[in-house]
Design an enzyme around this catalytic site. Structure first.
Site, PDB file in Angstrom:
ATOM      1  CB  SER A  50      -3.893   4.505  -5.484  1.00 38.01           C
ATOM      2  OG  SER A  50      -4.964   3.658  -4.889  1.00 38.01           O
TER       3      SER A  50
ATOM      4  NE  ARG B  51      -8.962  10.092   3.772  1.00 36.49           N
ATOM      5  CZ  ARG B  51      -8.478   9.969   2.756  1.00 36.49           C
ATOM      6  NH1 ARG B  51      -8.968   9.262   1.765  1.00 36.49           N
ATOM      7  NH2 ARG B  51      -7.396  10.845   2.304  1.00 36.49           N
TER       8      ARG B  51
ATOM      9  CG  ASP C 161      -0.082  -0.847  -1.179  1.00 42.53           C
ATOM     10  OD1 ASP C 161      -1.028  -0.983  -0.478  1.00 42.53           O
ATOM     11  OD2 ASP C 161       0.044  -0.518  -2.248  1.00 42.53           O
TER      12      ASP C 161
ATOM     13  CG  HIS D 175      -2.380   2.433  -1.017  1.00 39.82           C
ATOM     14  ND1 HIS D 175      -2.064   1.678  -2.114  1.00 39.82           N
ATOM     15  CD2 HIS D 175      -3.533   3.217  -1.243  1.00 39.82           C
ATOM     16  CE1 HIS D 175      -2.855   2.277  -3.040  1.00 39.82           C
ATOM     17  NE2 HIS D 175      -3.578   3.247  -2.653  1.00 39.82           N
ATOM     18  CG  ASP D 176      -1.714   7.304   1.890  1.00 44.00           C
ATOM     19  OD1 ASP D 176      -2.461   7.248   0.824  1.00 44.00           O
ATOM     20  OD2 ASP D 176      -2.430   7.948   2.549  1.00 44.00           O
TER      21      ASP D 176
END
Ligand SMILES: CC(=O)SCCNC(=O)CCNC(=O)[C@H](O)C(C)(C)COP(=O)(O)OP(=O)(O)OC[C@H]1O[C@@H](n2cnc3c(N)ncnc32)[C@H](O)[C@@H]1OP(=O)(O)O
Ligand SMILES: N[C@@H](CCO)C(=O)O
Length: 358
Positions: free
Chosen positions: A139, A205, A293, A322-323
């Site tokens: 990332s 978040r 992702d 993505h994580d």
């Protein structure tokens, strides 16, 4: 955690034209640096820190792919530094502005990935590191690694970029702007206090989690309890919990600054074009995409691999989108191990004396 500090005491020019009157970087090292060491520099992502053994414990540590133990054959010397603008010991918006004697808060200057890398490079020089065997990041960490390989093409031998891009996409910028709007909507955001905008950051978040994960992640981990339910859904609780969890370790100023860092990422800036910039990279490169992702989709990593001259591309599956770069240790380590082995064989073949047919 063996946290150390590097204090740079000179004026540090930023890409924006502003200057920081010096800065501090918090960093950790694992292993011993000597002539035999293989230097591995790990760049952290958006809300990460220098404690790479903690947030990437499946990749770094005894018996893991990046093992710095004295008995390990690689003799890795591993470095990870908290980037400028962050809040884990390095200079950021909560640091004291020497011009006012008060925390910077809203006045922290805009920084970019290139500024972050320029600061990391000063730390590298301070440590006496002349060559980096492997520079790796996922990332925003991958973006730092790419920039470093462009800025100093002879420094990095192996570049590994996971779930990152050459330029922030409009999609990524839109996610970030929506998150900043949430922070702005918090009536405390204009306050000059460490906790200003914290409710907005929690909402930000929660929004970000939707881009870090995906439909399947939520379907699997936050499934409905039953058909009768009309409220108190697990997914809702999860969103709120993730906001609370971040608020315990982060602040809205840093979140704001780092989201702007993401937006301004563009390796092509002042370099003619993005392919021109990527064409400067000399490091042997492995680019890894994550099929699920949504934020940095695999097309972005395929683009990197296409325009970096000596690049291989691999993809992994992950439920976590993505994580996945923070979670899928086994496939990641497997891909890297295989790629490193093939590159080592290639090197050995190239350096072997030409076999005689006489
Ligand atoms: C400094 C740093 O942290 S570096 C920055 C980035 N680091 C990371 O993201 C760490 C990487 N690790 C992870 O993401 C996770 O631990 C994983 C993916 C390995 C595990 O997957 P998940 O269980 O989905 O983890 P995720 O982090 O999304 O959520 C777990 C948390 O949400 C809580 N949770 C899960 N579902 C719900 C829900 N419906 N309602 C409320 N809370 C919930 C869990 O109890 C858990 O709480 P905890 O973290 O206090 O133990
Ligand atoms: N979970 C990651 C996502 C950004 O890459 C972080 O918070 O840093």
């Amino acid at each position: 955690m063996n946290l150390q500090y590097f204090d740079y005491k000179y004026s540090f020019p930023l890409e924006s034209g502003e200057n920081l009157a010096g800065f501090r970087l918090a960093y950790t090292t694992y292993g011993t640096l000597n002539e035999q060491s293989r230097v591995v520099w790990i760049c952290h992502a958006l809300t990460g820190n220098a404690d790479v053994g903690d947030w990437w414990g499946g990749m770094v540590g005894p018996g893991k792919y990046f093992d710095s133990g004295a008995d390990s054959p690689e003799q890795n010397f591993i470095v990870c530094a908290n980037v400028i603008g962050s809040c884990y010991g390095s200079t950021g918006p909560l640091s004291v502005n020497p011009a006012t004697g008060e925390p910077f808060y809203h006045d922290f200057p805009a920084v970019t990935i290139r500024d972050m890398v320029a600061a990391l490079d000063l730390l590298r020089q301070e440590l006496g590191i002349e060559s980096i065997h492997t520079c790796i990041g996922g990332s925003v960490g991958g973006e730092q690694a790419v920039e470093w390989a462009i800025l100093q093409p002879d420094l990095i031998q192996h570049l590994i970029v996971i779930a990152a891009s050459a330029v922030a996409s409009p999609w990524c910028i839109a996610f970030n702007e929506a998150q900043r709007m949430a922070i702005e909507a918090d009536p405390t955001w204009r306050n000059k206090s460490d906790d200003a905008g914290v409710a907005g950051m929690k909402a930000a978040r929660a929004m970000a989690m939707i881009s870090y994960r995906n439909y399947d992640t939520y379907g699997f981990t936050q499934a409905l309890d039953n058909n009768e339910q009309t409220n108190d859904f697990k997914a809702a609780g999860y969103q709120r919990y993730q906001g609370e969890k971040l608020a315990e370790r982060f602040n809205a100023f840093t979140y704001w600054v780092l989201s702007k860092v993401m937006d301004s990422h563009n390796v092509g800036r002042n370099r003619g074009s993005i392919p021109n910039a990527l064409g400067r990279i000399k490091a042997r490169t492995l680019v890894v995409g994550i099929r699920s992702d949504l934020l940095f989709p695999p097309t972005e990593q395929q683009f990197l691999a296409r325009h970096i001259s000596d690049a291989a591309y691999e993809e992994i599956d992950s439920l976590y989108g993505h994580d996945g770069f923070l979670i899928e240790f086994r496939p990641l380590a497997g891909i890297i191990r295989k790629w490193m082995a093939s590159r080592a064989t290639e090197q050995a073949t190239k350096t072997e004396p030409a076999s005689s047919n006489r």
